[in-house]
Structure formats: C-alpha cells, structure tokens
Design a protein around this motif. Structure first.
Motif, PDB file in Angstrom:
ATOM      1  N   GLN A  58      38.560 -29.047   4.154  1.00  0.00           N
ATOM      2  CA  GLN A  58      39.870 -28.890   3.515  1.00  0.00           C
ATOM      3  C   GLN A  58      40.679 -30.174   3.691  1.00  0.00           C
ATOM      4  O   GLN A  58      40.591 -30.832   4.722  1.00  0.00           O
ATOM      5  CB  GLN A  58      40.612 -27.707   4.127  1.00  0.00           C
ATOM      6  CG  GLN A  58      39.835 -26.419   3.984  1.00  0.00           C
ATOM      7  CD  GLN A  58      40.610 -25.175   4.383  1.00  0.00           C
ATOM      8  OE1 GLN A  58      40.444 -24.137   3.766  1.00  0.00           O
ATOM      9  NE2 GLN A  58      41.439 -25.259   5.397  1.00  0.00           N
ATOM     10  N   ASP A  85      41.465 -21.758   3.727  1.00  0.00           N
ATOM     11  CA  ASP A  85      41.444 -20.953   4.941  1.00  0.00           C
ATOM     12  C   ASP A  85      42.688 -21.349   5.743  1.00  0.00           C
ATOM     13  O   ASP A  85      42.743 -22.415   6.350  1.00  0.00           O
ATOM     14  CB  ASP A  85      40.155 -21.258   5.712  1.00  0.00           C
ATOM     15  CG  ASP A  85      40.025 -20.418   6.978  1.00  0.00           C
ATOM     16  OD1 ASP A  85      41.056 -20.155   7.626  1.00  0.00           O
ATOM     17  OD2 ASP A  85      38.890 -20.043   7.317  1.00  0.00           O
ATOM     18  N   ASP A 113      30.784 -20.878   4.569  1.00  0.00           N
ATOM     19  CA  ASP A 113      31.893 -20.325   3.799  1.00  0.00           C
ATOM     20  C   ASP A 113      31.894 -21.081   2.481  1.00  0.00           C
ATOM     21  O   ASP A 113      32.302 -22.220   2.407  1.00  0.00           O
ATOM     22  CB  ASP A 113      33.213 -20.526   4.549  1.00  0.00           C
ATOM     23  CG  ASP A 113      34.410 -20.034   3.733  1.00  0.00           C
ATOM     24  OD1 ASP A 113      34.198 -19.536   2.604  1.00  0.00           O
ATOM     25  OD2 ASP A 113      35.546 -20.140   4.228  1.00  0.00           O
ATOM     26  N   THR A 114      31.371 -20.442   1.437  1.00  0.00           N
ATOM     27  CA  THR A 114      31.270 -21.149   0.161  1.00  0.00           C
ATOM     28  C   THR A 114      32.440 -20.832  -0.753  1.00  0.00           C
ATOM     29  O   THR A 114      32.473 -21.261  -1.892  1.00  0.00           O
ATOM     30  CB  THR A 114      29.943 -20.801  -0.555  1.00  0.00           C
ATOM     31  OG1 THR A 114      29.855 -19.386  -0.649  1.00  0.00           O
ATOM     32  CG2 THR A 114      28.756 -21.349   0.197  1.00  0.00           C
ATOM     33  N   SER A 115      33.416 -20.059  -0.260  1.00  0.00           N
ATOM     34  CA  SER A 115      34.588 -19.805  -1.091  1.00  0.00           C
ATOM     35  C   SER A 115      35.412 -21.081  -1.168  1.00  0.00           C
ATOM     36  O   SER A 115      35.400 -21.889  -0.248  1.00  0.00           O
ATOM     37  CB  SER A 115      35.439 -18.689  -0.480  1.00  0.00           C
ATOM     38  OG  SER A 115      36.114 -19.182   0.660  1.00  0.00           O
ATOM     39  N   ARG A 116      36.104 -21.245  -2.268  1.00  0.00           N
ATOM     40  CA  ARG A 116      36.923 -22.446  -2.401  1.00  0.00           C
ATOM     41  C   ARG A 116      38.373 -22.183  -2.014  1.00  0.00           C
ATOM     42  O   ARG A 116      39.199 -23.071  -2.101  1.00  0.00           O
ATOM     43  CB  ARG A 116      36.831 -22.980  -3.839  1.00  0.00           C
ATOM     44  CG  ARG A 116      35.411 -23.378  -4.249  1.00  0.00           C
ATOM     45  CD  ARG A 116      34.866 -24.520  -3.386  1.00  0.00           C
ATOM     46  NE  ARG A 116      35.648 -25.732  -3.516  1.00  0.00           N
ATOM     47  CZ  ARG A 116      35.429 -26.650  -4.456  1.00  0.00           C
ATOM     48  NH1 ARG A 116      34.462 -26.508  -5.306  1.00  0.00           N
ATOM     49  NH2 ARG A 116      36.187 -27.723  -4.523  1.00  0.00           N
ATOM     50  N   GLU A 117      38.662 -20.957  -1.584  1.00  0.00           N
ATOM     51  CA  GLU A 117      40.034 -20.666  -1.172  1.00  0.00           C
ATOM     52  C   GLU A 117      40.365 -21.430   0.108  1.00  0.00           C
ATOM     53  O   GLU A 117      39.496 -21.710   0.920  1.00  0.00           O
ATOM     54  CB  GLU A 117      40.221 -19.154  -0.901  1.00  0.00           C
ATOM     55  CG  GLU A 117      40.364 -18.315  -2.148  1.00  0.00           C
ATOM     56  CD  GLU A 117      39.020 -17.846  -2.666  1.00  0.00           C
ATOM     57  OE1 GLU A 117      38.190 -17.461  -1.822  1.00  0.00           O
ATOM     58  OE2 GLU A 117      38.799 -17.885  -3.885  1.00  0.00           O
ATOM     59  N   LYS A 157      32.004 -26.577   4.408  1.00  0.00           N
ATOM     60  CA  LYS A 157      33.311 -26.611   3.738  1.00  0.00           C
ATOM     61  C   LYS A 157      34.288 -27.533   4.458  1.00  0.00           C
ATOM     62  O   LYS A 157      34.293 -27.594   5.688  1.00  0.00           O
ATOM     63  CB  LYS A 157      33.873 -25.187   3.704  1.00  0.00           C
ATOM     64  CG  LYS A 157      35.218 -25.045   3.011  1.00  0.00           C
ATOM     65  CD  LYS A 157      35.586 -23.568   2.920  1.00  0.00           C
ATOM     66  CE  LYS A 157      36.957 -23.366   2.299  1.00  0.00           C
ATOM     67  NZ  LYS A 157      37.211 -21.925   2.080  1.00  0.00           N
ATOM     68  N   SER A 174      39.991 -27.555  -1.166  1.00  0.00           N
ATOM     69  CA  SER A 174      38.783 -27.528  -0.351  1.00  0.00           C
ATOM     70  C   SER A 174      37.622 -28.110  -1.145  1.00  0.00           C
ATOM     71  O   SER A 174      37.705 -28.264  -2.363  1.00  0.00           O
ATOM     72  CB  SER A 174      38.453 -26.093   0.059  1.00  0.00           C
ATOM     73  OG  SER A 174      37.951 -25.386  -1.052  1.00  0.00           O
TER      74      SER A 174
END
Lengths: 89, 368
Positions: free
Chosen positions: B212, B272, B266-270, B210, B300
């Motif tokens: 950002q 961090d 961390d595959t969430s797109r939120e 990931k 991200s």
C-alpha cells in the motif's frame, strides 16, 4: 466590524470578507469570486468539484494548515490562503 | 507458417516495455500485447535503487542503474526523472553497523556510497527526527514515474514496436490466441505480465505480495532524498508475515509518496486500514512533521514474489519458444533494464554482460 448576527468575517488572501454563518470555505471562495482554490502542477486553476471531501481539488491553507475548503466551515477570524498564486509554503 | 512479429511480448508494464525496447534495438520486430488491467508498474514507487541482499540482486540492480542513467537524458519530461539518491537510515548502533557493511559491499562492487553522521543527516534532512544514528547515502539512486517511462521505452522504436491493446487468452507453442479469437504467431513469445503470469503458467512459483502507498499534497523542500529505514533490509524484506517499513520518496512536484507495507495472500485491492495505520505510524516515527500534512490518495498493488525474491528471466524450462521475464517483486522498475538485456541476449543468442544462471526458472525445478 460586522454586527450582523447571521454573518461572520474571515480573511481570504489577506482581505477581510463577511460571510454567512454556517457556510464552508469553498462556498466562501465562490461567494467572493471565481472559487479558485489552487493551481495544478501545470499551473491550471482548480476549484471545489465534488464538494464531499473526495476529489481533493479544493486544498487551501486554513489557519496555516493545508485543508479541504469543502470540508471546513468558516469561523470568525479564520485566515484562508488559496494556493492560486503558485506560492506554496 | 507466417509470422506477425519476431517476438510477441505479453504485458506492457515496465518489464515488457524494456524487453520490447531492447529487442527492437537489436533489430527485431516486436508486437506487445496488453489488456490494460494494470499491474505493479502503475502501483509502485518508481524508486531506482541498488539492492544488495545477495550478489545476484546486486548484479542485476547495479547493471540496471547504469542503463537507467544512460537513458535519463533522453527520457521525456513526464517520466519525472529525479536523481535524488537514497538515504538508508540507521535508527540505532546495530543498524549503523549494517550501514557500514552495506557501504563496504557496495564499494567492493563499484557502487559509490557515503556514511553520514547523525549531525550531517540533520543537515541533509532537517525534517527527520533527531535521534537517528546516521545513514548511508547512495547518490546514484534515482526516482522515475514508471508508467510514462514504460510508454517512452515503447515509443522509442516506432518502426519496430507495435502495441496492441488486447488480452491474450492462451499461448500455444509459437501462437498466442487473443480474446477476440484471433491467432498471432512469432518464433518467440515473451511473458512479462507480472502477477498475471500464472494464468498462462500455473507451475511458476509466484505469489502476490500486497503493498500500500499513500501520497500527500505538495510540500516542496520537506524531504530531499528517498528515505528508507535500514530495518527494511533486516526485517521487512525477510519476513513472511505482514510488515511495514519506513520508505518515503520526494516527488519532483513536492508531493511525498509514503510506504511501505507487505502482506502475503491478500489479493484484494481494497485498502487495509489497519496496515495503512501501522505504515503511517512508522512514517511518523521518522518524520514527525508528516502529522500536519494532507494525504490526497492511497492505493494498493500486488508485487509478484518468487521464493528467493529474484526474478525469473530466461526460457521456460519445458515450453519451446516461450520466454519468461516475471517475478520482479518490489524491484521491477529498477531491474527492468538488466532483465531486458538478459532476455534479448538469450533470445538472439548473443553473449550477455551478466551471468544469467541465478535468474533461470530451472533453479526452482526439483532435483532429479
């Protein structure tokens, strides 16, 4: 120059304007005229849209800093420059 | 069996689009499928940079930069081609040593670069903090807006390239089954869907990494080159834990694109927030004036990383008719042109300009 207790004066693009106490810069821009805050890359006019600090359409210069007009309350003597003339400092 | 195209390409990001473009240029009919999920092409910086961590990476990125420069006069204005060069910043004597080694390595491979003293760096980029040791300027590097470059690549051969906004469900030999149940057939199927490749080929050693990014409002003239810390080479690129590195790009609009961060698994797109905060602190330590600027967006994306950070380019080891152009990590926009050249050469059976061996999927096969 302004004796009304419910009003303050701010400078918008070089001209002094009275505005009601408690309004945002975005509101002041609407009261003064068409509300234009800046221009897009293609030169189109932009104005406050979401009114809650998310869309970023209402960027202006406030006391020398780039700020969101909708998230900034007017204060006595505040100097606001819109970016509508395409001149970006 | 009737066929719908000579090659079906899955994925219309920069890699799939470059492959379709090159295949069409050699005279093949190409059908490109894209489910519009979006991937690294739209999330990345669009920095076209010669990278020299190893000879294979250098060969691929150098060849690609040559092709990008050949394309540049023909790119549409919305591709935002900006030949700003890269300044690799040395924060201390050790990093200045790394800059000198990098200069020699690039020179030995025919890539122009110049060492820049601390004083000259201040003149080139007055907004940088004054305590830096110097830099290496690579003037041939550039910047591009990749989503529009991908579209330009596809539209260059309207008679040969067809784009279908449809997702593929399965790949069965020379057939692709679409989400709506339709089957499409072609002698070659090319997988170029980045991080989603493991959906069709779970055996591929691809992991999401990931990243950002944050973009500011327009501040023209504040930064002139893509600025990257040399620590990027010595730390961020080689670590397995989360890391940040200073990387700032001046967009032609005057906006500053600020990176970079790396996080595995961390595959969430939120966003961090802690990583974003570390990233911005790092950026502030190089460009203190950022503190007065307005950020307008952050987002991200997921890089598709392989164990050796090189992409997987060539035939699938066990599935006849299936070709791979995936695993480009953080360098896919740079290396898309050379990737496309290698794939097209292998698919059409013509000799490639580069040795394809370092990029073959077979390198990950357990030794027999």
């Amino acid at each position: 120059m302004n004796t009304d207790a419910n009003s303050i004066s701010i400078q918008l693009d070089g001209k002094v304007h009275p505005v009601p106490v408690g309004v945002t810069v975005a509101a002041a821009l609407s009261l003064r005229g068409d509300g234009t805050t800046r221009r897009s890359v293609q030169g189109e006019r932009r104005a406050a849209f979401c009114g809650m600090g998310i869309c970023q359409e209402c960027r202006v210069m406030i006391n020398g800093q780039r700020r969101l007009a909708c998230q900034t309350l007017c204060a006595q003597g505040m100097i606001v420059h819109t970016l509508s003339s395409k001149v970006i400092p | 069996m009737s066929q719908d195209a000579d090659v079906i390409v899955i994925g219309a990001g920069i890699v799939g689009s470059a492959c379709a473009h090159e295949l069409a240029r050699t005279g093949l009919d190409v059908l490109v499928l894209d489910d519009r999920r979006g991937g690294a092409t739209a999330a990345g910086m669009g920095h076209l940079v010669v990278m020299d961590d190893n000879q294979a990476e250098l060969a691929l990125s150098r060849y690609s930069l040559d092709l990008w420069r050949q394309w540049s006069p023909h790119l549409t204005a919305d591709c935002a081609w900006h030949p700003c060069g890269t300044l690799w910043l040395a924060a201390n004597a050790q990093e200045m040593g790394a800059a000198q080694e990098k200069q020699q390595r690039l020179q030995a491979n025919g890539v122009d670069s110049q060492l820049v003293s601390a004083q000259a760096l201040q003149r080139l980029e007055p907004s940088l903090q004054s305590g830096l040791q110097g830099a290496l300027l690579v003037p041939g590097d550039s910047v591009v807006y990749a989503p529009n470059a991908a579209r330009w690549l596809l539209q260059a051969y309207p008679q040969r390239i067809k784009l279908l906004q449809q997702g593929a469900l399965t790949i069965e030999d020379n057939r692709v089954c679409l989400a709506n149940g339709t089957y499409l057939a072609a002698p070659a199927v090319l997988l170029a869907n980045g991080i989603h490749a493991t959906q069709f080929c779970p055996e591929l050693p691809i992991r999401p990494k990931k990243g950002q990014l944050l973009i500011t409002d327009r501040y023209p003239g504040m930064v002139h080159h893509q600025l990257v810390e040399l620590g990027y080479v010595t730390t961020a690129h080689h670590s397995t834990g989360p890391s940040v590195a200073f990387n700032v790009q001046p967009r032609p609009t005057g906006q500053l694109l600020i990176g970079s961060s790396r996080q595995f698994d961390d595959t969430s797109r939120e966003i961090d927030a802690a990583m974003l905060s570390q990233m911005l602190e790092r950026a502030l330590s190089y460009l203190p004036g950022l503190v007065d600027l307005n950020a307008i967006r952050c987002w991200s994306g997921l890089r598709s990383a392989t164990p050796d950070s090189l992409p997987i380019l060539g035939p699938h080891p066990n599935r006849k008719g299936l070709w791979l152009a995936v695993g480009h990590e953080g360098l896919g926009i740079t290396t898309a042109p050379a990737s496309a050249h290698l794939l097209a050469a292998q698919i059409t059976g013509s000799p490639p300009d580069l040795d394809p061996t370092p990029y073959l999927a077979q390198r990950f096969e357990p030794a027999a």
